[in-house]
Design a protein around this motif. Structure first.
Motif: not given
Length: 228
Positions: A93-100, A103-108, A202-211
């Protein structure tokens, strides 16, 4: 144009908001040393090594040279002990928003990943976060010659992936972190609501992460290699 083959991640502030626990620990240390805790310290310490953090706290009241080497070591060990108590309470639950999802997207997609943290507690934190299977390549921080902003941790992380640093995207959320990643030669993406330099994007936060977002913000200076 640079072609990206791998991804390197800082831990605190990028994977999990664990810097809050370091700050709580340092706040306790400052109180024990009768040093006022200020917003300036809370802003400056993230990204620093344990030794640099204590030096900064002492210097804030003109006491940088007042501890013996043994006393200094004892206080940094004390902070680490306090921090480890917080680590034991961490969960996925301590993972930041969007991280999970990212990471799944990168692995796949088949991209290799490495953790570029200067924390000696990194492996324990990753385990508590439930990400040991994702980050099986973690830089052994105790073996680093120098902490951020030196490039050592990112050079080591790229080596774990058998890649040149320039073929890796590095994600960082602090000034010292982006300095380290950029000095290593990585294509650096800053993750912070406040602009960081020097970064490729720059990205404003981890919630913005995607490939898709990474491709967009790096174009046309870098492209992602097709893995699968």
């Amino acid at each position: 144009m640079t072609t990206i083959h791998g991804f390197l991640f800082d831990l605190h502030g990028v994977i999990a908001d664990s810097w809050q626990y370091h700050l709580k620990s340092w706040q306790t240390v400052a109180r024990e040393l009768d040093i006022p805790w200020t917003s300036t310290l809370a802003t400056r310490l993230p990204g620093m090594s344990r030794a640099d953090s204590l030096t900064t706290i002492l210097a804030s009241v003109g006491r940088a040279k007042t501890l013996t080497a043994a006393q200094f070591q004892a206080m940094t060990d004390h902070e680490n002990d306090l921090y480890r108590q917080y680590v034991t309470a961490m969960t996925p639950a301590n993972r930041l928003p969007g991280v999970t999802a990212f990471l799944t997207e990168l692995q796949q997609a088949g991209y290799p990943l490495a953790l570029a943290s200067a924390s000696t507690n990194a492996a324990a934190e990753i385990d508590r976060l439930g990400l040991s299977a994702v980050f099986d390549k973690i830089v052994p921080a105790a073996n680093l010659g120098a902490s951020k902003p030196a490039p050592d941790v990112y050079l080591a992380a790229a080596e774990l992936l058998d890649l040149a640093p320039g073929a890796c995207v590095a994600f960082e959320d602090t000034v010292t972190g982006v300095q380290a990643a950029t000095a290593a030669g990585c294509v650096t993406i800053g993750i912070n609501a406040v602009p960081l330099t020097p970064v490729a994007a720059m990205l404003p936060g981890t919630h913005a992460l995607s490939l898709a977002t990474v491709r967009r913000v790096l174009a046309p200076q870098a492209v992602l290699a097709e893995k699968l």
